[in-house]
Design a protein around this motif. Structure first.
Motif, PDB file in Angstrom:
ATOM      1  N   THR A  53      24.796  94.175  38.935  1.00 45.28           N
ATOM      2  CA  THR A  53      25.039  94.063  40.364  1.00 45.28           C
ATOM      3  C   THR A  53      25.680  92.709  40.579  1.00 45.28           C
ATOM      4  N   VAL A  72      28.991  96.679  42.050  1.00 49.35           N
ATOM      5  CA  VAL A  72      28.493  96.843  40.685  1.00 49.35           C
ATOM      6  C   VAL A  72      29.654  96.743  39.710  1.00 49.35           C
ATOM      7  N   TYR A 129      18.328 101.101  39.216  1.00 51.17           N
ATOM      8  CA  TYR A 129      18.270  99.756  39.785  1.00 51.17           C
ATOM      9  C   TYR A 129      16.884  99.540  40.365  1.00 51.17           C
TER      10      TYR A 129
END
Length: 147
Positions: A53, A72, A129
């Motif tokens: 990220t 990303v 994530y």
């Protein structure tokens, strides 16, 4: 005499600036991040991660405008798609290697509602994530983890 002092002062400033530049001190975002002790070293520059990220923001103002943005960067060739967003606002994008992929919404929602996943061509989840699964939460542990 005043012009000479100005010339000497300018030369000294340029020499000092040249010295700092050659020593590796530059006025850029990376140098600014490294100069601040509150940012953990290697947080954004963990090069061994296959998916990173590289930026994000939850925005709202006093006029009622809101937005959520996350970007990303991928380096894993097995990843074909990224899916990010809460149910009803989920966005799916095709993976592009070493190119920032940005997701944005005109709504504000917290990171734990991202439900972000990286999938292969068959739809199998390869990464998610989240924070590390532990009892101790650190900000730098919010990243993409392999499944």
């Amino acid at each position: 005499m005043t012009k000479r002092r100005l010339g000497v002062a300018t030369s000294v400033i340029l020499l000092i600036a040249l010295f700092f530049y050659l020593a590796g001190y530059k006025l850029d975002a990376v140098s600014a991040a490294r100069a601040n002790s509150f940012l953990p070293m290697g947080y954004y520059f963990n090069n061994d991660d296959s998916i990173k990220t590289i930026g994000g923001v939850l925005y709202s103002d006093d006029k009622g405008r809101v937005a959520t943005v996350i970007s990303v960067l991928l380096s894993d060739q097995k990843i074909s798609f990224l899916e990010i967003g809460p149910d009803g606002n989920r966005i799916r994008k095709k993976a592009e290697l070493n190119t920032p992929i940005t997701f944005s919404w005109d709504k504000s929602f917290p990171w734990n509602d991202f439900n972000a996943k990286a999938l292969n061509e068959d739809g199998k989840v390869l990464y998610e994530y989240r924070y590390a699964k532990s009892n101790y939460i650190r900000h730098e542990d919010l990243k993409w983890y392999p499944i």
